[in-house]
Motif scaffolding. Structure first.
Motif, short mmCIF file in Angstrom:
data_model
loop_
_atom_site.label_atom_id
_atom_site.label_comp_id
_atom_site.label_asym_id
_atom_site.label_seq_id
_atom_site.Cartn_x
_atom_site.Cartn_y
_atom_site.Cartn_z
N THR A 1 3.03 8.26 4.67
CA THR A 1 2.36 8.46 3.53
C THR A 1 2.04 7.54 2.38
N ILE A 2 2.96 6.13 2.97
CA ILE A 2 2.73 5.24 3.06
C ILE A 2 1.48 4.35 3.06
N SER A 3 1.00 4.48 4.79
CA SER A 3 -0.68 4.40 4.96
C SER A 3 -1.55 5.28 4.16
N ARG A 4 -1.82 5.88 3.71
CA ARG A 4 -2.44 6.86 2.48
C ARG A 4 -2.26 5.97 0.98
N VAL A 5 -0.76 5.63 0.30
CA VAL A 5 -1.06 4.66 -0.76
C VAL A 5 -1.72 3.43 -0.65
N GLU A 6 -1.54 2.99 0.77
CA GLU A 6 -2.20 1.95 0.72
C GLU A 6 -3.81 1.58 1.06
N GLN A 7 -4.01 2.42 1.56
CA GLN A 7 -5.63 2.77 1.78
C GLN A 7 -5.93 3.07 0.25
N GLY A 8 -5.31 3.67 -1.00
CA GLY A 8 -6.01 3.91 -1.69
C GLY A 8 -5.95 5.61 -2.04
#
Length: 96
Positions: free
Chosen positions: A32-39
């Protein structure tokens, strides 16, 4: 207040946290954190609220008008601001 993916990256950098540390603090998955940071556009309001709460409890103040964050850890507070000339658009500015 809405925070941005860039602010999440900057806040994590200011704290020196990895993706797993942020995930643990916000009770979210590292994916989820990765998806957030990828926009990713499918991030819900509860996820944003969990991220903001985790960061604010660690001393981060979000500055939406500047798309920036400030770390209030001690007397040597650090500001992190977006800067397109720097890697990942992050610049640290320390007060004098």
């Amino acid at each position: 207040m809405a925070i941005s993916a860039m602010q999440v990256k900057m806040a994590r950098a200011a704290l020196g946290w990895g993706v797993r540390e942020l995930a643990s603090s916000a009770t979210l998955s590292p994916d989820t954190i990765s998806r957030v940071e990828q926009g990713s556009t499918d991030i819900g309001p509860k996820t944003w609220a969990a991220l903001q709460k985790a960061f604010e409890e660690a001393g981060i103040e979000f500055l939406p008008e500047l798309n920036a964050v400030t770390l209030h850890a001690n007397v040597t507070d650090a500001s992190i601001c977006g800067d397109p000339s720097m890697p990942l658009g992050v610049r640290r500015a320390y007060p004098r």
